[in-house]
Design a protein around this motif. Structure first.
Motif, short mmCIF file in Angstrom:
data_model
loop_
_atom_site.label_atom_id
_atom_site.label_comp_id
_atom_site.label_asym_id
_atom_site.label_seq_id
_atom_site.Cartn_x
_atom_site.Cartn_y
_atom_site.Cartn_z
N LEU A 89 56.36 36.40 82.94
CA LEU A 89 57.01 37.27 81.96
C LEU A 89 58.01 36.50 81.11
O LEU A 89 58.46 37.01 80.08
CB LEU A 89 57.71 38.43 82.68
N LEU A 90 58.36 35.28 81.55
CA LEU A 90 59.25 34.46 80.73
C LEU A 90 58.64 34.13 79.38
O LEU A 90 59.34 33.69 78.47
CB LEU A 90 59.61 33.17 81.48
N ARG A 91 57.34 34.34 79.23
CA ARG A 91 56.71 34.10 77.93
C ARG A 91 57.23 35.07 76.88
O ARG A 91 56.98 34.88 75.69
CB ARG A 91 55.19 34.24 78.05
N VAL A 92 57.92 36.12 77.30
CA VAL A 92 58.47 37.07 76.34
C VAL A 92 59.45 36.39 75.39
O VAL A 92 59.61 36.81 74.25
CB VAL A 92 59.17 38.24 77.07
N PHE A 93 60.07 35.30 75.82
CA PHE A 93 60.97 34.57 74.92
C PHE A 93 60.22 34.03 73.71
O PHE A 93 60.73 34.01 72.61
CB PHE A 93 61.67 33.43 75.67
N ARG A 94 58.98 33.60 73.94
CA ARG A 94 58.19 33.09 72.84
C ARG A 94 57.67 34.22 71.96
O ARG A 94 57.64 34.12 70.74
CB ARG A 94 57.01 32.28 73.39
N VAL A 95 57.26 35.31 72.60
CA VAL A 95 56.70 36.43 71.85
C VAL A 95 57.73 37.03 70.92
O VAL A 95 57.47 37.35 69.76
CB VAL A 95 56.15 37.50 72.82
N LEU A 96 58.93 37.22 71.42
CA LEU A 96 59.98 37.86 70.64
C LEU A 96 60.73 36.88 69.76
O LEU A 96 61.71 37.26 69.13
CB LEU A 96 60.95 38.57 71.59
N LYS A 97 60.31 35.62 69.77
CA LYS A 97 60.91 34.60 68.92
C LYS A 97 62.39 34.42 69.21
O LYS A 97 63.21 34.21 68.30
CB LYS A 97 60.71 34.94 67.44
N LEU A 98 62.76 34.50 70.50
CA LEU A 98 64.17 34.38 70.86
C LEU A 98 64.52 32.93 71.13
O LEU A 98 65.03 32.58 72.20
CB LEU A 98 64.46 35.25 72.09
N TRP A 99 64.23 32.07 70.18
CA TRP A 99 64.54 30.66 70.39
C TRP A 99 66.04 30.43 70.44
O TRP A 99 66.52 29.51 71.10
CB TRP A 99 63.92 29.83 69.27
N ARG A 100 66.80 31.26 69.72
CA ARG A 100 68.25 31.14 69.78
C ARG A 100 68.75 31.43 71.19
O ARG A 100 69.67 30.78 71.67
CB ARG A 100 68.89 32.08 68.76
N MET A 101 68.13 32.42 71.84
CA MET A 101 68.52 32.72 73.21
C MET A 101 68.19 31.56 74.14
O MET A 101 68.94 31.26 75.07
CB MET A 101 67.81 34.00 73.68
N MET A 102 67.09 30.88 73.88
CA MET A 102 66.75 29.73 74.70
C MET A 102 67.77 28.62 74.49
O MET A 102 68.14 27.91 75.44
CB MET A 102 65.34 29.24 74.34
N ASP A 103 68.25 28.44 73.26
CA ASP A 103 69.29 27.45 73.02
C ASP A 103 70.57 27.82 73.76
O ASP A 103 71.25 26.95 74.32
CB ASP A 103 69.57 27.34 71.51
N ASP A 104 70.91 29.10 73.75
CA ASP A 104 72.09 29.54 74.50
C ASP A 104 71.91 29.29 75.99
O ASP A 104 72.88 28.95 76.69
CB ASP A 104 72.36 31.02 74.24
N ALA A 105 70.69 29.50 76.48
CA ALA A 105 70.43 29.23 77.90
C ALA A 105 70.61 27.75 78.21
O ALA A 105 71.13 27.39 79.28
CB ALA A 105 69.02 29.68 78.27
N ASP A 106 70.21 26.88 77.28
CA ASP A 106 70.41 25.45 77.49
C ASP A 106 71.90 25.11 77.53
O ASP A 106 72.34 24.28 78.33
CB ASP A 106 69.72 24.65 76.38
N GLU A 107 72.69 25.74 76.65
CA GLU A 107 74.13 25.51 76.65
C GLU A 107 74.76 25.97 77.96
O GLU A 107 75.64 25.30 78.51
CB GLU A 107 74.77 26.23 75.47
N LEU A 108 74.30 27.11 78.47
CA LEU A 108 74.82 27.61 79.73
C LEU A 108 74.46 26.68 80.89
O LEU A 108 75.31 26.38 81.75
CB LEU A 108 74.28 29.02 80.01
N ALA A 109 73.21 26.22 80.91
CA ALA A 109 72.80 25.29 81.97
C ALA A 109 73.59 23.99 81.90
O ALA A 109 73.98 23.43 82.93
CB ALA A 109 71.29 25.01 81.85
N SER A 110 73.84 23.51 80.67
CA SER A 110 74.63 22.29 80.52
C SER A 110 76.06 22.50 81.01
O SER A 110 76.64 21.61 81.66
CB SER A 110 74.63 21.86 79.05
N ALA A 111 76.64 23.67 80.72
CA ALA A 111 78.01 23.95 81.17
C ALA A 111 78.07 24.02 82.70
O ALA A 111 79.02 23.52 83.31
CB ALA A 111 78.50 25.25 80.54
N VAL A 112 77.06 24.64 83.30
CA VAL A 112 77.04 24.73 84.76
C VAL A 112 76.91 23.34 85.37
O VAL A 112 77.56 23.01 86.37
CB VAL A 112 75.88 25.64 85.22
#
Length: 281
Positions: free
Chosen positions: A127-150
């Motif tokens: 279901l993680l493919r929903v990020f691609r379907v909904l074009k939430l690339w900005r959310m994926m970038d935010d997730a990368d920032e969060l992972a980097s902060a952690v």
């Protein structure tokens, strides 16, 4: 947009179907992914409904629908292998393995007399493919920032978890011995130190299942102290991560005002916000 390295180099039906199956830029690709997500959700619901005793009479229908969906997932997997440049590389990749595990147990486990429900739930990962379907690339970038902060906060988080582990060990050990003093009433629940440590974790996280409770006055005092400690510690990891995110995203300020030494000047400021003098002389 950057294409997948697995995209066929030569034009033709393989490249066209690759763009539909692996991308969501075109209407066909978007509808393909939406249909796939609907099928994944339906399969998960079917597996969940099979475990409800009230719907035992529908068991055969559920199994039939599940096998139909597994067949569709099999066709989808074969199409993915046919439309990538290196099928073996995709087959041994993370998503390739998840795709196989999403349908293969449905056909194999019944032959072994076992249930495939636990394996079918792996489809939820897809279901993680929903990020691609909904074009939430900005959310994926935010997730990368969060992972980097952690990751940058890992040392502080490890120290924090070590303190929590020490607190759980000490409080669990104390509670075990206190509840066993002179045959206390609660000694039957605190049967071992690991059992008491389990109680300490549940108490410190303020979950409070209530399956194990202290009976002695001193035990209740330790329980209250542990709850207060848990409330004060629960926000510590989020503070570490928040500080790293702020440090990562904040923009550098202008140098202080040369006249009044006021700091925190906006980057594009020409005049000091406090004295009004020109910043860059």
């Amino acid at each position: 947009m950057k294409r997948d390295v697995q995209r066929p180099a030569d034009p033709g039906w393989r490249r066209e179907w690759h763009d539909i199956i692996f991308e969501a830029d075109s209407p066909a690709g978007r509808w393909f992914d939406i249909g796939l997500l609907v099928a994944i959700l339906a399969s998960i619901v079917l597996v969940a409904m099979e475990t409800v005793p009230e719907y035992a009479a529908w068991q055969d229908q559920f199994v039939l629908c599940e096998r139909i969906l597994a067949g569709l997932f099999t066709i989808e997997y074969v199409m993915r292998l046919m439309t990538v440049r290196r099928p073996i590389k995709y087959a041994i990749s993370f998503w390739g393995i998840i795709d196989v595990l999403s349908f293969l147990p449905t056909f194999i486990m019944p032959l072994m007399g076992a249930s495939s429900a636990s394996f079918v739930t792996l489809r939820a990962i897809r279901l993680l493919r929903v990020f691609r379907v909904l074009k939430l690339w900005r959310m994926m970038d935010d997730a990368d920032e969060l992972a980097s902060a952690v990751w940058r906060s890992r040392n502080k988080i490890i120290v924090f978890l070590s303190v929590v582990l020490v607190a759980v060990t000490i409080s669990g050990t104390l509670m075990y011995h206190i509840e066993h003093l002179d045959g206390a009433e609660g000694s039957g629940q605190f049967t071992s130190i690991p059992q008491a440590m389990y109680w300490a974790i549940v108490t410190m996280t303020t979950v409070g299942y209530g399956d194990i409770v202290p009976k002695t006055t001193l035990g209740k005092f330790i329980s209250a102290a542990l709850i207060l400690l848990g409330y004060s510690l629960i926000i510590v990891p989020s503070t570490f991560v928040s500080a790293e995110i702020i440090q990562q995203t904040q923009t550098p300020d202008e140098p202080p005002c040369p006249h009044c030494a006021a700091v925190g000047q906006p980057v594009d400021a020409k005049y000091c916000y406090r004295c009004g003098d020109l910043l860059h002389v």
